[in-house]
Design a protein around this motif. Structure first.
Motif, PDB file in Angstrom:
ATOM      1  N   ASN A  21      84.761  34.680  87.180  1.00  0.00           N
ATOM      2  CA  ASN A  21      84.806  33.599  88.167  1.00  0.00           C
ATOM      3  C   ASN A  21      86.237  33.138  88.415  1.00  0.00           C
ATOM      4  OD1 ASN A  21      82.035  33.627  88.469  1.00  0.00           O
ATOM      5  ND2 ASN A  21      81.673  31.919  87.071  1.00  0.00           N
ATOM      6  N   THR A  22      87.031  33.123  87.353  1.00  0.00           N
ATOM      7  CA  THR A  22      88.439  32.766  87.499  1.00  0.00           C
ATOM      8  C   THR A  22      89.164  33.790  88.366  1.00  0.00           C
ATOM      9  OG1 THR A  22      88.466  31.698  85.322  1.00  0.00           O
ATOM     10  CG2 THR A  22      90.589  32.324  86.255  1.00  0.00           C
ATOM     11  N   ALA A  23      88.921  35.064  88.082  1.00  0.00           N
ATOM     12  CA  ALA A  23      89.578  36.138  88.837  1.00  0.00           C
ATOM     13  C   ALA A  23      89.173  36.126  90.307  1.00  0.00           C
ATOM     14  CB  ALA A  23      89.235  37.488  88.217  1.00  0.00           C
ATOM     15  N   ALA A  24      87.982  35.605  90.594  1.00  0.00           N
ATOM     16  CA  ALA A  24      87.475  35.590  91.967  1.00  0.00           C
ATOM     17  C   ALA A  24      88.019  34.424  92.787  1.00  0.00           C
ATOM     18  CB  ALA A  24      85.948  35.536  91.957  1.00  0.00           C
ATOM     19  N   PRO A  26      90.249  32.492  95.158  1.00  0.00           N
ATOM     20  CA  PRO A  26      91.103  33.052  96.221  1.00  0.00           C
ATOM     21  C   PRO A  26      92.593  33.056  95.900  1.00  0.00           C
ATOM     22  CG  PRO A  26      89.404  31.670  97.181  1.00  0.00           C
ATOM     23  CD  PRO A  26      89.305  31.482  95.694  1.00  0.00           C
ATOM     24  N   THR A  27      93.076  31.982  95.271  1.00  0.00           N
ATOM     25  CA  THR A  27      94.497  31.922  94.927  1.00  0.00           C
ATOM     26  C   THR A  27      94.849  32.977  93.894  1.00  0.00           C
ATOM     27  OG1 THR A  27      94.605  29.551  95.396  1.00  0.00           O
ATOM     28  CG2 THR A  27      96.345  30.475  94.008  1.00  0.00           C
ATOM     29  N   VAL A  28      93.992  33.120  92.887  1.00  0.00           N
ATOM     30  CA  VAL A  28      94.216  34.134  91.850  1.00  0.00           C
ATOM     31  C   VAL A  28      94.147  35.526  92.456  1.00  0.00           C
ATOM     32  CG1 VAL A  28      93.324  35.120  89.704  1.00  0.00           C
ATOM     33  CG2 VAL A  28      93.343  32.642  90.010  1.00  0.00           C
ATOM     34  N   GLN A  29      93.200  35.741  93.355  1.00  0.00           N
ATOM     35  CA  GLN A  29      93.060  37.045  94.004  1.00  0.00           C
ATOM     36  C   GLN A  29      94.322  37.420  94.778  1.00  0.00           C
ATOM     37  OE1 GLN A  29      89.370  36.675  96.319  1.00  0.00           O
ATOM     38  NE2 GLN A  29      88.372  38.058  94.878  1.00  0.00           N
ATOM     39  N   THR A  32      97.120  38.290  92.291  1.00  0.00           N
ATOM     40  CA  THR A  32      96.870  39.575  91.641  1.00  0.00           C
ATOM     41  C   THR A  32      97.045  40.737  92.619  1.00  0.00           C
ATOM     42  OG1 THR A  32      95.364  38.609  89.997  1.00  0.00           O
ATOM     43  CG2 THR A  32      95.139  40.963  90.435  1.00  0.00           C
ATOM     44  N   ALA A  33      96.624  40.529  93.847  1.00  0.00           N
ATOM     45  CA  ALA A  33      96.789  41.581  94.866  1.00  0.00           C
ATOM     46  C   ALA A  33      98.266  41.883  95.087  1.00  0.00           C
ATOM     47  CB  ALA A  33      96.129  41.148  96.179  1.00  0.00           C
ATOM     48  N   TYR A  34      99.098  40.865  95.107  1.00  0.00           N
ATOM     49  CA  TYR A  34     100.535  41.069  95.278  1.00  0.00           C
ATOM     50  C   TYR A  34     101.099  41.827  94.077  1.00  0.00           C
ATOM     51  CZ  TYR A  34     105.493  40.275  96.067  1.00  0.00           C
ATOM     52  OH  TYR A  34     106.842  40.471  96.256  1.00  0.00           O
ATOM     53  N   THR A 131      95.231  31.503  83.455  1.00  0.00           N
ATOM     54  CA  THR A 131      94.830  30.630  84.556  1.00  0.00           C
ATOM     55  C   THR A 131      93.604  29.822  84.171  1.00  0.00           C
ATOM     56  OG1 THR A 131      95.713  32.199  86.178  1.00  0.00           O
ATOM     57  CG2 THR A 131      94.147  30.572  86.982  1.00  0.00           C
ATOM     58  N   LEU A 132      92.654  30.474  83.529  1.00  0.00           N
ATOM     59  CA  LEU A 132      91.459  29.768  83.055  1.00  0.00           C
ATOM     60  C   LEU A 132      91.841  28.621  82.132  1.00  0.00           C
ATOM     61  CD1 LEU A 132      88.420  29.389  82.501  1.00  0.00           C
ATOM     62  CD2 LEU A 132      88.625  31.168  80.737  1.00  0.00           C
ATOM     63  N   GLU A 133      92.686  28.917  81.155  1.00  0.00           N
ATOM     64  CA  GLU A 133      93.074  27.886  80.192  1.00  0.00           C
ATOM     65  C   GLU A 133      93.787  26.716  80.867  1.00  0.00           C
ATOM     66  OE1 GLU A 133      95.213  29.679  76.920  1.00  0.00           O
ATOM     67  OE2 GLU A 133      93.725  31.269  76.748  1.00  0.00           O
ATOM     68  N   THR A 134      94.640  27.024  81.811  1.00  0.00           N
ATOM     69  CA  THR A 134      95.357  25.966  82.533  1.00  0.00           C
ATOM     70  C   THR A 134      94.385  25.082  83.291  1.00  0.00           C
ATOM     71  OG1 THR A 134      97.354  27.312  82.770  1.00  0.00           O
ATOM     72  CG2 THR A 134      97.083  25.489  84.305  1.00  0.00           C
ATOM     73  N   ASN A 135      93.417  25.685  83.971  1.00  0.00           N
ATOM     74  CA  ASN A 135      92.435  24.915  84.726  1.00  0.00           C
ATOM     75  C   ASN A 135      91.549  24.078  83.817  1.00  0.00           C
ATOM     76  OD1 ASN A 135      93.373  25.916  87.154  1.00  0.00           O
ATOM     77  ND2 ASN A 135      91.847  27.531  87.308  1.00  0.00           N
ATOM     78  N   VAL A 136      91.160  24.661  82.701  1.00  0.00           N
ATOM     79  CA  VAL A 136      90.325  23.925  81.739  1.00  0.00           C
ATOM     80  C   VAL A 136      91.081  22.722  81.194  1.00  0.00           C
ATOM     81  CG1 VAL A 136      89.291  24.051  79.424  1.00  0.00           C
ATOM     82  CG2 VAL A 136      88.866  25.870  81.080  1.00  0.00           C
TER      83      VAL A 136
END
Length: 259
Positions: A21-24, A26-29, A32-34, A131-136
């Motif tokens: 869910n974290t990887a999905a 939009p900002t993370v996507q 990661t795409a870049y 990213t998950l840890e930061t959001n949590v």
């Protein structure tokens, strides 16, 4: 703030889904795409340092986002590699730098370093976890610390690794009721104290690791009861990867015992 014990439990009940869910997001996507589209173009340490988007992505992935300003240090870490006991990486006694230099081993692999599929997959996976840890942490600092300890546990080789990481040390101090004032003691005495309480080798065992984390979150919640016993409305508006808002409301309504 949310009860860290309950929040951590919900996050790790299906950890792979939580990460997905974290990887999905939009900002993370986009980030990661870049990374995927451009990392192959990096052929040297300076190529990496001079591309701010890639550099920041990699630094975040290896838990070094607070050190992005120190390009001179990072250049030395990546240039010297990990093979020599005298390299900067091996003298820093910080697993973050060693993980970075091991993955981006320009010293050994040169221009072919970033073409490694394993390196790319590891970096992306690490970025998602960070990213998950930061959001949590925006909702539950205790749960963030528990996730961090879980992730770093495999890299802990001695009590000195714990002493060299303020978050790992805080988790252990909280789990075993150690006073922060212990830092006034000699480093060897501190290491001896931690060594008696934590079986370092057993941190590789999921059951033992879970016991340490459960002790930490339980004590953290007791020590921070005034903030964990209630859930402000604005806390529920924070993006919490892997957990819906309705589930957060359900968690928040549970008693401290969590049944």
């Amino acid at each position: 703030m949310l009860n860290s014990t309950l929040y951590y439990t919900m996050l790790t009940r299906d950890y792979s889904k939580t990460l997905a869910n974290t990887a999905a997001d939009p900002t993370v996507q986009r980030q990661t795409a870049y990374f995927q589209a451009n990392i192959d173009k990096v052929k040297s340490v300076d190529d990496l340092l001079n591309n701010s988007k890639l550099y920041n992505y990699v630094m975040t992935a290896f838990g070094l986002s607070d050190m992005t300003y120190a390009k001179g240090l990072i250049r030395k870490v990546l240039t010297e590699g990990v093979s020599s006991s005298k390299s900067l990486t091996n003298t820093l006694n910080d697993p973050r730098y060693k993980a970075l230099a091991t993955a981006f081993n320009f010293a050994a692999n040169g221009a072919a370093t970033t073409s490694s599929t394993s390196l790319q997959q590891t970096t992306i996976s690490n970025f998602d976890e960070q990213t998950l840890e930061t959001n949590v942490g925006k909702t539950s600092p205790g749960a963030q610390m528990a996730l961090y300890f879980q992730r770093m546990a495999p890299t802990i080789a001695s009590a000195y690794n714990i002493l060299g990481d303020k978050t790992l040390l805080s988790v252990v101090q909280t789990a075993f009721g150690l006073s922060p004032s212990m830092s006034q003691q000699g480093i060897d005495q501190q290491a001896q104290t931690i060594g008696k309480l934590v079986n370092i080798a057993d941190l590789q065992k999921p059951a033992y690791l879970q016991t340490i984390i459960e002790r930490f979150t339980a004590n953290y919640d007791v020590n921070n009861r005034s903030t964990t016993s209630t859930t402000p409305t604005n806390a529920l508006q924070v993006s919490s990867p892997g957990i819906s808002q309705s589930l957060l409301l359900s968690i928040a309504s549970l008693p401290q015992g969590g049944s």
